[in-house]
Write an enzyme that holds these catalytic residues in place. Structure first.
Site, mmCIF file in Angstrom:
data_model
loop_
_atom_site.group_PDB
_atom_site.id
_atom_site.type_symbol
_atom_site.label_atom_id
_atom_site.label_comp_id
_atom_site.label_asym_id
_atom_site.label_seq_id
_atom_site.Cartn_x
_atom_site.Cartn_y
_atom_site.Cartn_z
ATOM 1 N N ASP A 144 -8.812 7.464 9.855
ATOM 2 C CA ASP A 144 -8.631 6.749 8.584
ATOM 3 C C ASP A 144 -9.468 5.477 8.659
ATOM 4 O O ASP A 144 -9.244 4.632 9.522
ATOM 5 C CB ASP A 144 -7.148 6.420 8.389
ATOM 6 C CG ASP A 144 -6.843 5.711 7.080
ATOM 7 O OD1 ASP A 144 -7.783 5.417 6.318
ATOM 8 O OD2 ASP A 144 -5.657 5.438 6.818
ATOM 9 N N ASP A 148 -11.845 -4.847 7.473
ATOM 10 C CA ASP A 148 -10.967 -6.003 7.593
ATOM 11 C C ASP A 148 -10.679 -6.331 9.056
ATOM 12 O O ASP A 148 -10.634 -7.497 9.453
ATOM 13 C CB ASP A 148 -9.657 -5.756 6.847
ATOM 14 C CG ASP A 148 -9.876 -5.526 5.364
ATOM 15 O OD1 ASP A 148 -10.835 -6.090 4.814
ATOM 16 O OD2 ASP A 148 -9.082 -4.782 4.753
ATOM 17 N N ASP A 186 0.828 -1.205 0.000
ATOM 18 C CA ASP A 186 0.000 0.000 0.000
ATOM 19 C C ASP A 186 0.866 1.260 0.000
ATOM 20 O O ASP A 186 1.783 1.391 0.817
ATOM 21 C CB ASP A 186 -0.908 0.027 1.225
ATOM 22 C CG ASP A 186 -2.093 -0.917 1.102
ATOM 23 O OD1 ASP A 186 -2.331 -1.425 -0.009
ATOM 24 O OD2 ASP A 186 -2.776 -1.134 2.118
ATOM 25 N N SER A 234 -21.450 3.846 10.836
ATOM 26 C CA SER A 234 -21.964 4.551 12.009
ATOM 27 C C SER A 234 -23.336 4.061 12.446
ATOM 28 O O SER A 234 -23.822 4.429 13.519
ATOM 29 C CB SER A 234 -22.043 6.055 11.716
ATOM 30 O OG SER A 234 -22.927 6.308 10.636
#
Length: 301
Positions: A239, A245, A11, A216
């Site tokens: 973030d 995951d 990444d 949320s």
């Protein structure tokens, strides 16, 4: 044991004031490289939660450090193959609100063959769990040989695409989906109420248990007529890249321990809530002891 045939990505993170617009050139405020890929993130989260997980993957030889990172966390990397190809990689923008935009190149993650998958499935024991996402190739072949081997399949169809609709999803024992993925699978509007989406999923896959994550708005578990709800936790996200995951890895680790579903949901939700308060994907996954302390504090308030 849970086996995870999943992507391993390198990444590249760029911190930006806002997600770049078409035609715009935007300077990033920071840049770093880290381990990612939905598969690797989920294996890492499960290992950090104390679960037993063996990762099946392919990685460019030059990026062997990523395999070492998984191994140090407790992931069995016996079946992570180093190959003379480019690794999968992602370009990730993260803005000041914690939202992200991702460009993904599959690389070595799309190099699985039927023979390779057959060998991996045959090495697993009937009754073992197999976790799958949609960042590797040959999923129809994988699901077919996993079903014939008697593996219990958990599927997270992300990133979602029309190819998922043609998969034998009835072979899955457990499905992890977010709102958009649930809408895509059922043909319902994405703004549908959670109960409507759950009914649509039950109609589409009556024998498959489902975990529906709604950010949320919390998360739901459904299996037949059984439903459980986990409220979201009030946090300010930095973030959100690896939140789903982290949730999946922690949920499966708790399930592997024999915990009841509400406890699995609670542990997973608290792990994800901690994770979104830190930047990065793999780097944001919290250790189990930190999650347990957080869970205890929240339960006492």
């Amino acid at each position: 044991m849970l086996h995870n045939l999943g992507s391993i990505n390198i990444d590249h993170f760029y911190r930006v004031p806002h997600l770049v617009h078409p035609g715009e050139t935007l300077a990033s405020r920071s840049y770093h490289v880290g381990l990612g890929g939905k598969g690797a993130n989920q294996s890492l989260a499960m290992a950090m939660a104390g679960g037993r997980v063996c990762h099946w993957g392919r990685l460019g030889r030059q990026d062997g450090w990523a395999r070492d990172r998984l191994a140090r966390a407790g992931v069995d990397v016996t079946h992570v193959e180093l190959v003379d190809e480019a690794s999968g990689h992602a370009l990730i923008q993260v803005d000041d609100r914690g939202e992200n935009a991702i460009i993904l190149h599959p690389g070595a993650n799309h190099g699985f063959t039927r023979q390779h998958l057959d060998a991996l499935c045959q090495a697993a024991r009937p009754g073992d769990w197999l976790l799958v996402q949609n960042e590797c190739n040959a999923l129809p072949e994988l699901l077919d040989c996993a079903r014939r081997q008697g593996l219990a399949i958990a599927f997270n169809p992300a990133p979602m695409s029309d190819t998922v609709l043609a998969l034998p999803l009835e072979a899955c024992r457990l499905l992890f989906v977010n709102r958009g993925e649930a809408a895509w699978l059922t043909g319902l509007p994405e703004e549908s109420d959670a109960q409507v989406l759950l009914e649509g999923l039950r109609e589409r896959l009556p024998s498959t248990a489902t975990v529906l994550t709604l950010g949320s708005e919390g998360a739901w578990y459904q299996s037949g007529d059984e439903r459980h709800f986990q409220p979201a936790l009030p946090v300010e996200p930095v973030d959100t890249t690896g939140a789903g995951d982290t949730f999946i890895g922690y949920f499966l680790a708790a399930l592997q321990e024999g915990r009841h579903v509400p406890d699995c949901l609670a542990l997973a939700a608290h792990a994800a809530a901690l994770g979104v308060q830190h930047p990065g994907a793999a780097d944001s996954i919290p250790p189990r002891d930190e999650v347990e302390r957080y869970l205890t504090r929240q339960s006492s308030t």
